[in-house]
Design an enzyme around this catalytic site. Structure first.
Site, short mmCIF file in Angstrom:
data_model
loop_
_atom_site.label_atom_id
_atom_site.label_comp_id
_atom_site.label_asym_id
_atom_site.label_seq_id
_atom_site.Cartn_x
_atom_site.Cartn_y
_atom_site.Cartn_z
N GLY A 142 27.68 38.89 46.89
CA GLY A 142 26.62 38.10 47.17
C GLY A 142 25.33 38.35 46.01
CE LYS A 178 24.74 21.52 56.37
NZ LYS A 178 23.42 20.28 56.28
NE ARG A 268 39.99 42.51 43.91
CZ ARG A 268 40.02 43.10 45.36
NH1 ARG A 268 40.40 43.84 45.68
NH2 ARG A 268 38.45 42.99 46.05
#
Length: 270
Positions: A142, A178, A268
């Site tokens: 994030g 977008k 992974r």
């Protein structure tokens, strides 16, 4: 399965469960991870003195490190995971998006590559429409992500995302997509072997998040029906087969209004 196992550990983890269950153990350093679990020479030395055949990187630390995968192979060991080229390619989000689009996975509309300045971002945002999302090319967790809802907020979002990316990842390269306001976050786990076989292990819904960090995962996703589940699994398996991938991996999608959009791949076990 009759496979002799060797566990490496730091001094502080000498009584950890994985150490107690292994057939053989090697201490590779003190508690700081850079001196132990990220200490590649110590890991290679441990493999050499125990006559190890293969090295599994686990799912943290060096598990998505292309240089480590290369070093393992160069020293004559099998790396239980993807090829270094795939770890490297999928770790760079712009290249991963372009490669997966070429393999038939739908992607979120946006820039075809890196966006160098606010003027270029404004041009692309005008073409695809607001709101838009600026994302760090080497980002994760994030960080390096900022939304611009209108043209007035684009420059500030660009400079803020760029500064955050530089501070968090040492690289301020951005791309633009977008912005999907209320998507589901769907992940598909895959396994591929060296004979060209690929299977998917179903999907999980990771939509419950706080600050772009997953709080809860639910499997199967309550948002998908059987036909959508089959369609998504087949789509992913074909793309991974075309990639020539090896080992475990996770493909992440955004899902909104009946449409899936590839966003990234983790090379992974996840």
């Amino acid at each position: 399965m009759g496979i002799h196992t060797v566990a490496v550990h730091s001094t502080t983890d000498s009584d950890a469960m994985h150490v107690r269950l292994a057939d053989e153990t090697v201490c590779i350093g003190p508690p700081p991870v850079r001196a132990s679990y990220l200490n590649v020479p110590a890991i290679i030395a441990a493999a050499e003195i125990t006559n190890t055949d293969a090295i599994h990187p686990g799912y943290g630390f060096l598990s998505e490190n292309a240089n480590f995968a290369s070093i393992v192979k160069e020293h004559g060991f099998v790396f239980i995971g993807p090829e270094a080229e795939h770890i490297r390619a999928m770790g760079e989000k712009i290249g991963a998006k372009l490669r997966m689009a070429a393999l038939g996975l739908p992607v979120v509309p946006g820039s075809d590559g890196a966006v160098r300045d606010p003027a270029e971002a404004a041009r692309i945002a005008h073409e695809i429409g607001y709101p838009v999302l600026l994302k760090a090319a080497l980002g994760g967790g994030g960080r390096g992500m900022k939304v611009a809802h209108t043209p007035d907020g684009l420059e500030e979002a660009f400079t803020t995302a760029q500064a955050e990316a530089r501070a968090s990842f040492g690289d301020d390269l951005l791309y633009l997509e977008k912005y999907l306001a209320r998507p589901r976050h769907i992940e598909v786990q895959i396994l591929a072997d060296s004979h060209g076989n690929v299977v998917h292990l179903g999907e999980r819904d990771c939509s419950l998040q706080r600050r772009h960090q997953k709080v809860l995962e639910e499997a199967p996703s309550p948002a998908l029906n059987a036909a959508q589940r089959t369609e998504l699994g087949s789509l992913v398996a074909r793309a991974i087969s075309g990639l020539g991938y090896l080992g475990a991996g996770t493909i992440e999608f955004l899902y909104e209004d009946g449409q899936f959009y590839f966003i990234e791949m983790n090379t992974r076990l996840q």
